[in-house]
Scaffold this active site. Structure first.
Site, PDB file in Angstrom:
ATOM      1  N   GLU A 157      25.212 -15.354  25.601  1.00  0.00           N
ATOM      2  CA  GLU A 157      26.557 -15.624  25.717  1.00  0.00           C
ATOM      3  C   GLU A 157      27.730 -15.370  24.769  1.00  0.00           C
ATOM      4  O   GLU A 157      28.534 -14.571  25.030  1.00  0.00           O
ATOM      5  CB  GLU A 157      26.719 -17.016  26.122  1.00  0.00           C
ATOM      6  CG  GLU A 157      25.981 -17.590  27.424  1.00  0.00           C
ATOM      7  CD  GLU A 157      24.495 -18.010  27.079  1.00  0.00           C
ATOM      8  OE1 GLU A 157      23.865 -18.396  28.190  1.00  0.00           O
ATOM      9  OE2 GLU A 157      24.068 -17.815  25.878  1.00  0.00           O
ATOM     10  N   PHE A 198      28.285 -23.005  29.249  1.00  0.00           N
ATOM     11  CA  PHE A 198      27.699 -22.270  28.180  1.00  0.00           C
ATOM     12  C   PHE A 198      28.541 -21.286  27.453  1.00  0.00           C
ATOM     13  O   PHE A 198      28.424 -20.632  26.452  1.00  0.00           O
ATOM     14  CB  PHE A 198      26.260 -21.371  28.500  1.00  0.00           C
ATOM     15  CG  PHE A 198      25.221 -22.043  29.291  1.00  0.00           C
ATOM     16  CD1 PHE A 198      24.993 -23.055  28.639  1.00  0.00           C
ATOM     17  CD2 PHE A 198      24.441 -21.814  30.423  1.00  0.00           C
ATOM     18  CE1 PHE A 198      24.034 -24.096  29.187  1.00  0.00           C
ATOM     19  CE2 PHE A 198      23.594 -22.663  30.892  1.00  0.00           C
ATOM     20  CZ  PHE A 198      23.287 -23.853  30.223  1.00  0.00           C
ATOM     21  N   HIS A 238      30.083 -22.651  38.095  1.00  0.00           N
ATOM     22  CA  HIS A 238      29.580 -23.796  38.148  1.00  0.00           C
ATOM     23  C   HIS A 238      30.070 -24.966  37.328  1.00  0.00           C
ATOM     24  O   HIS A 238      29.874 -25.253  36.242  1.00  0.00           O
ATOM     25  CB  HIS A 238      27.998 -23.526  37.665  1.00  0.00           C
ATOM     26  CG  HIS A 238      27.408 -22.939  38.573  1.00  0.00           C
ATOM     27  ND1 HIS A 238      27.447 -21.612  38.956  1.00  0.00           N
ATOM     28  CD2 HIS A 238      26.165 -23.247  39.252  1.00  0.00           C
ATOM     29  CE1 HIS A 238      26.632 -20.961  39.849  1.00  0.00           C
ATOM     30  NE2 HIS A 238      25.804 -22.033  40.095  1.00  0.00           N
ATOM     31  N   ASP A 255      24.767  -9.918   4.003  1.00  0.00           N
ATOM     32  CA  ASP A 255      23.660 -10.917   4.385  1.00  0.00           C
ATOM     33  C   ASP A 255      24.195 -11.946   5.315  1.00  0.00           C
ATOM     34  O   ASP A 255      23.363 -12.291   5.912  1.00  0.00           O
ATOM     35  CB  ASP A 255      23.692 -11.444   3.041  1.00  0.00           C
ATOM     36  CG  ASP A 255      22.710 -10.662   2.018  1.00  0.00           C
ATOM     37  OD1 ASP A 255      21.599 -10.107   2.461  1.00  0.00           O
ATOM     38  OD2 ASP A 255      23.009 -10.361   1.125  1.00  0.00           O
ATOM     39  N   GLY A 256      25.619 -12.335   5.257  1.00  0.00           N
ATOM     40  CA  GLY A 256      25.998 -13.364   6.020  1.00  0.00           C
ATOM     41  C   GLY A 256      26.090 -13.011   7.528  1.00  0.00           C
ATOM     42  O   GLY A 256      25.618 -13.804   8.301  1.00  0.00           O
ATOM     43  N   ARG A 281      30.477 -23.706  42.266  1.00  0.00           N
ATOM     44  CA  ARG A 281      29.376 -23.420  43.046  1.00  0.00           C
ATOM     45  C   ARG A 281      29.473 -23.857  44.486  1.00  0.00           C
ATOM     46  O   ARG A 281      28.870 -23.227  45.372  1.00  0.00           O
ATOM     47  CB  ARG A 281      28.096 -24.209  42.279  1.00  0.00           C
ATOM     48  CG  ARG A 281      26.879 -24.247  43.144  1.00  0.00           C
ATOM     49  CD  ARG A 281      26.126 -24.965  42.955  1.00  0.00           C
ATOM     50  NE  ARG A 281      24.551 -24.816  43.257  1.00  0.00           N
ATOM     51  CZ  ARG A 281      23.632 -25.943  43.196  1.00  0.00           C
ATOM     52  NH1 ARG A 281      23.607 -26.913  42.339  1.00  0.00           N
ATOM     53  NH2 ARG A 281      22.230 -25.543  43.642  1.00  0.00           N
TER      54      ARG A 281
END
Length: 665
Positions: free
Chosen positions: A413, A439, A463, A155-156, A522
């Site tokens: 991600e 991210f 970036h 379940d976890g 970037r």
């Protein structure tokens, strides 16, 4: 002859005895899943205990890793190099049986699990690797890659968000050889899950595109066997087998309760459980006939011998492919790798270009991918920004390009990162995957797990600072690069130009004992001039890029986009008669591993006047500049504005760098 239940009970008693001896652990899951494990491991799992690294073995992943005594018991009983004494050392210092299964300790443990949800995600990666490797190497009549990936989960795992990311992608990619057994016992640490987990899991997985086999009695061997046969018959979809189980099965007073989840049963309850199970043997005692029934050595050796005969026929028909397969699964790099990568780097140095380091990264991928068919790339829905595609990229789809070399991970991600770990663990590939550096935060624990498992997983982050500009502080990394540098056994690189970018990629590929994080900009970066000696020193993590005559009065230390700024500031100070050295430090982790003599040659202890410059959190740099040094970095979040305005606002200008330097000169 022992019955199936008696053989399963061997797992139960080993689990409860080991947890009791350790005075900690999780007996409930092993006791609840013992019947499922007995059927899978004795009737279906293709493995050879005497050669745990056989390339075409089935993979087994215990995603609910807290139930580690389940896999340790299975490995011991089936004949792996894991003794009863090893089980008695459960959870003890330097044992082969740590509290959660750890890759590299007990033979047969395919991945480190414990952080829930990552095991199933690693398994998705393994299944992708199997399907892709088969697509690249199998030929008609010669299926040398043909194995399943089996997962136990609870379940976890299903509550963790990463399970959604991974299982959604698994369904989309049609991973028919991925079979998951769900330990549906309705219990988690806090009690019955009804109050916090009421999902219709079957409907959820059917929506992902999985085959779902419902309402299997997890304590009925025939039902489990029939469900597994049905799962193996489905070639186009992964399968979830929902097994209704009783946690702590056999314990008269603690079965079906969270009381058996994460604590020893206690001596009295263990005695009662032995009686309830009809187990008349002493702790850690397993009858010889039970070992004989459990042993997989003979069957496993025969299975591997049969595969070796298949491979010999394959090698006769396709000698070059066979040699390449052996190289790939061994993890060795191609014989021409060193020469090709060196030539590419030298060519870049001889042909300066001021480009964004993310573009330099793409150019490196383009050059290296022609030499490395083991590259399996991807991006979390940012390929056009991360620049991870190259001219030979072939995106993998459920029914197309099954032997491709690129995965569209979607906006996943965390899932991407743990899937890459599974691909690396499977073997045959060097996975790389990209997202914006900001991210990486979603994926931190998977990056940490790659480092813990010493896997060659390549995390690409673009970036990298306020330099991304108008998207603002939600997308501008500040503390992320420092956070990556703090992960033990992760090497983080932030290169300053196309040459350092290519070397960072080269070093990440060549590193076989851990992952690397490659951080790119970037914005465009000017290329630095270097001698051949400086070029060779880049791989040491830091080197003297610009120097003065005699002993320097001041040292600038910079990375990435700020190296050019350091050079310009040094030139301004030199024009005033100051002796200034500029050190480019693309990898603090790599530099810290160098011998004392080299580190002293770059950063002499006698030169205490130092300034570090990086568009990231300032605090990290005091280990290099000392309390009396200066750091030009970030002490707050960024702002939404064009990049050039932001660099000026936060002090990344020649004038400010010179002024800070003069404070200590």
């Amino acid at each position: 002859m022992a019955t199936r239940r008696q053989l399963a009970n061997a797992i139960r008693v080993l689990a409860m005895d080991s947890v009791q001896k350790a005075k900690s652990g999780h007996p409930g899951a092993p006791m609840g899943m013992a019947d499922i494990a007995e059927v899978l491991w004795r009737d279906f799992l293709k493995h050879n205990p005497t050669n745990p690294k056989w390339a075409d073995r089935d993979r087994f992943v215990l995603s609910n890793g807290h139930g580690s005594m389940l896999i340790y018991s299975l490995l011991h009983l089936t004949g792996y190099d894991l003794s009863i004494e090893d089980l008695k050392q459960f959870r003890q210092l330097h044992s082969k049986t740590p509290g959660h299964p750890e890759y590299g300790y007990a033979p047969g443990v395919e991945t480190t699990t414990g952080p829930l949800g990552q095991g199933i995600t690693n398994a998705v990666g393994m299944a992708i690797a199997e399907k892709t490797l088969a697509g690249q190497f199998n030929r008609e009549g010669h299926e040398i890659v043909d194995h399943h990936t089996y997962v136990f989960l609870g379940d976890g795992c299903l509550m963790e968000g990463i399970s959604h990311e991974a299982c959604s992608l698994a369904g989309t990619l049609g991973l028919g050889k991925l079979i998951a057994f769900y330990d549906d016992n309705n219990i988690s640490i806090d009690g019955h899950v009804d109050g916090w987990f009421s999902d219709d899991t079957a409907e959820r997985f059917e929506a992902y595109g999985w085959q779902v086999i419902r309402n299997v009695d997890g304590h009925d061997a025939e039902q489990i066997r029939a469900a597994t046969i049905l799962a193996q018959a489905e070639k186009g979809k992964p399968t979830l087998i929902i097994c209704k189980t009783i946690i702590g099965f056999g314990s008269p007073n603690k079965s079906g309760s969270h009381d058996s989840h994460g604590a020893p049963l206690g001596d009295e309850e263990i005695d009662l459980t032995r009686k309830a199970l009809g187990w008349e043997y002493a702790p850690f005692e397993i009858p010889a006939e039970y070992y004989a029934e459990w042993s997989a050595k003979e069957k496993g050796a025969a299975a591997e011998k049969s595969w070796e005969e298949k491979f010999a026929a394959y090698a006769k028909a396709y000698p070059e492919l066979a040699a390449e397969f052996k190289r790939r699964v061994s993890g060795e790099l191609p014989t021409n790798w060193a020469a090709e990568s060196k030539a590419f780097i030298e060519k870049l140095q001889a042909n300066p270009a001021s480009i964004a380091s993310r573009k330099a990264s793409q150019n490196a991928i383009e050059a290296y991918a022609h030499v490395l068919p083991e590259f399996l790339g991807g991006s979390a829905d940012l390929a056009s920004s991360n620049l991870t595609l190259w001219s030979g990229s072939k995106p993998i789809r459920a029914h197309e390009n099954v032997g491709g070399n690129y995965i569209n991970y979607g906006v996943r991600e965390f899932g991407m990162s743990a899937i890459m770990n599974g691909i690396a663990l499977h073997g045959g590939f060097i996975p790389y995957g990209a997202t914006f550096l900001m991210f990486y935060e979603y994926a931190h624990n998977a990056v940490r797990m790659a480092a813990l498992m010493k896997q060659r997983t390549l995390f690409v982050y673009t970036h990298d600072s306020i330099g991304l500009g108008e998207d603002g502080p939600t997308h501008q990394p500040v503390e992320q690069t420092a956070s990556l540098r703090l992960i033990p056994n992760l090497e983080t690189w932030r290169p300053c130009d196309q040459v350092e970018s290519a070397i960072a990629w080269q070093q990440a590929v060549e590193r076989q004992d851990g992952p690397s994080a490659l951080i790119f900009t970037r914005q465009n970066l000017a290329q630095m001039d270097r001698t051949s000696a400086q070029l060779d020193a880049v791989k040491r993590g830091a080197y003297v890029l610009k120097d003065c005559d005699g002993t320097p009065e001041l040292i600038f230390i910079a990375t990435g986009s700020e190296v050019e700024l350091a050079v310009q500031a040094a030139e301004a100070l030199s024009a005033e008669g100051k002796k200034v050295r500029v050190v480019s430090m693309p990898s603090t982790n790599r530099f810290d591993k160098q011998d004392a003599a080299y580190r002293e040659s770059v950063l002499p202890a006698a030169v205490t006047k130092r300034v570090a410059i990086e568009a990231g959190i300032a605090d990290f740099w005091y280990k290099y500049v000392g309390f009396n040094g200066r750091v030009i970095g970030m002490n707050s979040f960024g702002e939404s504005a064009p990049a050039d305005q932001l660099f000026k606002l936060f002090g990344f200008t020649v004038e400010n760098v010179v002024a800070k330097a003069k404070e200590i000169l």
